[in-house]
Design an enzyme around this catalytic site. Structure first.
Site, PDB file in Angstrom:
ATOM      1  N   ALA A 112      30.207  42.863  60.772  1.00 34.62           N
ATOM      2  CA  ALA A 112      30.477  43.453  59.581  1.00 34.62           C
ATOM      3  C   ALA A 112      31.305  42.300  58.643  1.00 34.62           C
ATOM      4  O   ALA A 112      31.804  42.916  57.698  1.00 34.62           O
ATOM      5  CB  ALA A 112      31.199  44.619  59.613  1.00 34.62           C
TER       6      ALA A 112
ATOM      7  N   GLY B  91      21.191  29.952  65.342  1.00 38.67           N
ATOM      8  CA  GLY B  91      21.041  29.923  64.172  1.00 38.67           C
ATOM      9  C   GLY B  91      21.022  28.429  63.415  1.00 38.67           C
ATOM     10  O   GLY B  91      21.198  28.263  62.320  1.00 38.67           O
TER      11      GLY B  91
ATOM     12  N   ALA C 254      34.504  49.933  64.043  1.00 39.57           N
ATOM     13  CA  ALA C 254      33.382  50.881  63.492  1.00 39.57           C
ATOM     14  C   ALA C 254      33.645  51.188  61.982  1.00 39.57           C
ATOM     15  O   ALA C 254      32.653  51.260  61.361  1.00 39.57           O
ATOM     16  CB  ALA C 254      33.263  52.094  64.607  1.00 39.57           C
TER      17      ALA C 254
ATOM     18  N   ALA D 144      28.811  37.395  56.882  1.00 33.19           N
ATOM     19  CA  ALA D 144      27.135  36.929  56.953  1.00 33.19           C
ATOM     20  C   ALA D 144      26.275  38.250  57.229  1.00 33.19           C
ATOM     21  O   ALA D 144      25.645  38.213  56.366  1.00 33.19           O
ATOM     22  CB  ALA D 144      27.084  36.381  58.408  1.00 33.19           C
TER      23      ALA D 144
ATOM     24  N   ASN E 124      29.569  47.175  64.716  1.00 33.22           N
ATOM     25  CA  ASN E 124      30.687  46.326  64.555  1.00 33.22           C
ATOM     26  C   ASN E 124      31.761  46.641  65.507  1.00 33.22           C
ATOM     27  O   ASN E 124      32.156  47.894  65.935  1.00 33.22           O
ATOM     28  CB  ASN E 124      31.206  46.292  63.004  1.00 33.22           C
ATOM     29  CG  ASN E 124      32.302  45.142  63.030  1.00 33.22           C
ATOM     30  OD1 ASN E 124      32.042  44.118  63.523  1.00 33.22           O
ATOM     31  ND2 ASN E 124      33.421  45.468  62.353  1.00 33.22           N
TER      32      ASN E 124
ATOM     33  N   LYS F 296      34.289  31.101  50.354  1.00 36.86           N
ATOM     34  CA  LYS F 296      33.003  31.747  49.890  1.00 36.86           C
ATOM     35  C   LYS F 296      33.514  32.869  48.947  1.00 36.86           C
ATOM     36  O   LYS F 296      32.522  33.190  48.040  1.00 36.86           O
ATOM     37  CB  LYS F 296      31.988  32.380  51.026  1.00 36.86           C
ATOM     38  CG  LYS F 296      31.531  31.149  51.890  1.00 36.86           C
ATOM     39  CD  LYS F 296      30.533  31.966  52.962  1.00 36.86           C
ATOM     40  CE  LYS F 296      30.112  30.434  53.711  1.00 36.86           C
ATOM     41  NZ  LYS F 296      28.995  30.990  54.621  1.00 36.86           N
TER      42      LYS F 296
HETATM   43  P1  NDP Z   1      33.730  36.954  59.517  1.00 35.06           P
HETATM   44  O1  NDP Z   1      34.810  36.192  59.807  1.00 35.06           O
HETATM   45  O2  NDP Z   1      33.614  37.342  57.936  1.00 35.06           O
HETATM   46  O3  NDP Z   1      33.306  38.088  60.379  1.00 35.06           O
HETATM   47  C1  NDP Z   1      33.694  37.905  61.815  1.00 35.06           C
HETATM   48  C2  NDP Z   1      32.911  39.078  62.467  1.00 35.06           C
HETATM   49  O4  NDP Z   1      32.846  38.984  63.848  1.00 35.06           O
HETATM   50  C3  NDP Z   1      33.622  40.454  62.269  1.00 35.06           C
HETATM   51  O5  NDP Z   1      32.659  41.587  62.037  1.00 35.06           O
HETATM   52  C4  NDP Z   1      34.417  40.739  63.645  1.00 35.06           C
HETATM   53  O6  NDP Z   1      34.458  41.981  64.002  1.00 35.06           O
HETATM   54  C5  NDP Z   1      33.362  40.065  64.594  1.00 35.06           C
HETATM   55  N1  NDP Z   1      33.958  39.611  65.757  1.00 35.06           N
HETATM   56  C6  NDP Z   1      34.827  38.311  65.812  1.00 35.06           C
HETATM   57  N2  NDP Z   1      35.149  38.256  67.153  1.00 35.06           N
HETATM   58  C7  NDP Z   1      34.525  39.213  67.608  1.00 35.06           C
HETATM   59  C8  NDP Z   1      34.335  39.545  69.137  1.00 35.06           C
HETATM   60  N3  NDP Z   1      34.960  38.766  70.248  1.00 35.06           N
HETATM   61  N4  NDP Z   1      33.857  40.415  69.613  1.00 35.06           N
HETATM   62  C9  NDP Z   1      32.820  41.234  69.014  1.00 35.06           C
HETATM   63  N5  NDP Z   1      33.076  40.966  67.456  1.00 35.06           N
HETATM   64  C10 NDP Z   1      33.848  39.990  66.975  1.00 35.06           C
HETATM   65  O7  NDP Z   1      32.447  35.844  59.643  1.00 35.06           O
HETATM   66  P2  NDP Z   1      31.293  35.666  59.017  1.00 35.06           P
HETATM   67  O8  NDP Z   1      30.478  36.833  58.883  1.00 35.06           O
HETATM   68  O9  NDP Z   1      31.222  34.795  57.749  1.00 35.06           O
HETATM   69  O10 NDP Z   1      30.212  34.721  59.970  1.00 35.06           O
HETATM   70  C11 NDP Z   1      29.841  35.202  61.528  1.00 35.06           C
HETATM   71  C12 NDP Z   1      29.320  34.308  62.420  1.00 35.06           C
HETATM   72  O11 NDP Z   1      28.006  33.645  61.530  1.00 35.06           O
HETATM   73  C13 NDP Z   1      30.196  32.977  62.384  1.00 35.06           C
HETATM   74  O12 NDP Z   1      30.367  32.490  63.667  1.00 35.06           O
HETATM   75  C14 NDP Z   1      29.586  31.888  61.650  1.00 35.06           C
HETATM   76  O13 NDP Z   1      29.923  30.469  61.919  1.00 35.06           O
HETATM   77  C15 NDP Z   1      28.018  32.262  61.617  1.00 35.06           C
HETATM   78  N6  NDP Z   1      27.373  31.972  60.659  1.00 35.06           N
HETATM   79  C16 NDP Z   1      26.423  30.973  60.725  1.00 35.06           C
HETATM   80  C17 NDP Z   1      25.415  30.580  59.742  1.00 35.06           C
HETATM   81  C18 NDP Z   1      24.068  29.725  60.020  1.00 35.06           C
HETATM   82  O14 NDP Z   1      23.646  29.159  58.811  1.00 35.06           O
HETATM   83  N7  NDP Z   1      23.779  29.602  61.275  1.00 35.06           N
HETATM   84  C19 NDP Z   1      25.701  30.769  58.404  1.00 35.06           C
HETATM   85  C20 NDP Z   1      26.867  31.797  58.272  1.00 35.06           C
HETATM   86  C21 NDP Z   1      27.613  32.304  59.259  1.00 35.06           C
HETATM   87  P3  NDP Z   1      35.685  42.837  63.528  1.00 35.06           P
HETATM   88  O15 NDP Z   1      35.480  43.216  62.129  1.00 35.06           O
HETATM   89  O16 NDP Z   1      35.989  43.896  64.357  1.00 35.06           O
HETATM   90  O17 NDP Z   1      37.098  41.927  63.485  1.00 35.06           O
END
Ligand code: NDP
Length: 285
Positions: A137, A248, A163, A140, A160, A75
């Site tokens: 954060a 979702g 933080a 998405a 997040n 992306k």
């Molecule tokens: P990213 O990889 O960009 O971000 C992941 C986020 O999840 C970060 O904020 C990370 O926090 C947090 N995270 C991961 N594991 C944990 C945990 N165990 N506990 C707490 N926080 C956690 O992912 P995206 O933002 O691109 O996507 C997020 C989700 O949304 C994905 O699961 C994706 O599949 C889903 N999605 C669904 C869509 C739909 O159409 N339904 C469309 C787009 C996305 P930290 O910064 O602390 O690591």
């Protein structure tokens, strides 16, 4: 008779690029949209090499491709190869949809719009005037900030696990409007009317370390991850007192509908597609 042989026109070509991409539901969704609207098109999945995304997209474009969806992990690169970025893609810093016009690549991001459309249109939940919390954060959340602020909630907070990432978003998006940023433990002003889990924790069967005080009896808890059954976040929200918890699946269909409308100029109806996708999903966890 010579010169009277008519050939059916080649269908317009679209694709989804990812790595891996076999799991993507986009080909099925777009095939159904095409059938419903009478549009003639071909839509395929293309697994791009991790180090060859730009080349792969340009080859597809040169071969008559009209546009594509883009999923993980491309992306950010999708935005980088674009000649023109629409505002939601520019704000998100990432694109999930490209359109090819006169040899130019135009980038857009429909993830956040799809999320907001699902909440408002399909769930009948009006965001205006509500207290909204976005968890996460990553990409998405970045894509959701502008569509959420445009829906005029009373208040938006982002929390997040790390933080600092939430605080960086607040600084980067300060020009869009006011929102709060924090870690999970120090979220202020709970409970919220709408809590969106935009972390990827549910993908790994995990629950973000959030407090139960985020929810009240009328809270809508929304998890971006989807499948059959409840995600850990949905279960936690319901046992913490949330009135409703949804996944979702509607978001993925709504973002696809926005892409289809952008490419073809006709917006497909989404209700039946959401239902049939829901019925075909594997169990969560
Ligand atoms: P990213 O990889 O960009 O971000 C992941 C986020 O999840 C970060 O904020 C990370 O926090 C947090 N995270 C991961 N594991 C944990 C945990 N165990 N506990 C707490 N926080 C956690 O992912 P995206 O933002 O691109 O996507 C997020 C989700 O949304 C994905 O699961 C994706 O599949 C889903 N999605 C669904 C869509 C739909 O159409 N339904 C469309 C787009 C996305 P930290 O910064 O602390 O690591």
């Amino acid at each position: 008779m010579k010169g009277r042989l008519a050939h059916a026109p080649e269908p317009d070509r679209y694709a989804v690029f990812g790595n891996p991409v076999a799991h993507s539901r986009s080909p099925g969704i777009h095939a159904e949209f095409a059938r419903m609207t009478g549009e003639t098109l071909e839509y395929q999945s293309i697994e791009s090499p991790l180090d060859g995304f730009a080349c792969c997209v340009r080859t597809f474009m040169a071969g008559g491709g009209r546009g594509c969806n883009v999923t993980t992990p491309f992306k950010l690169q999708a935005l980088a190869i674009a000649d023109e970025c629409r505002p939601h893609a520019a704000m998100a810093g990432a694109a999930n949809c490209l359109k090819f016009e006169d040899g130019r690549i135009i980038a857009e991001n429909f993830d956040g719009i799809g999320l907001v459309n699902d909440i408002r249109r399909n769930l009948g939940y009006e965001i205006a005037g509500r207290n909204v919390l976005l968890l996460g954060a990553g990409g998405a959340v970045r894509g959701a900030i502008l569509p959420f602020l445009e829906a005029r909630p009373a208040r938006v907070a982002i929390a997040n696990r790390c933080a600092d990432e939430a605080l960086s978003l607040k600084a980067a998006f300060a020009n869009l409007g006011a929102f709060e940023a924090s870690g999970f433990d120090d979220v202020e002003g709970a409970p919220f009317d709408l809590v969106v889990n935009a972390t990827s924790a549910s993908l790994f069967g995990q629950l973000p370390a959030i407090p139960a005080r985020l929810f009240h009896h009328d809270t809508l808890a929304y998890d971006l991850v989807y499948g059959k059954g409840l995600t850990p976040f949905m279960s936690f929200a319901l046992t913490s007192g949330a009135g409703r918890a949804v996944d979702g699946v509607g978001m993925v269909v709504e973002q696809a509908a926005e892409a289809f409308a952008w490419w073809r100029g006709v917006r497909p109806e989404t209700g039946t597609v959401i239902q049939s996708l829901q019925a075909s999903l594997p169990q969560i966890g």
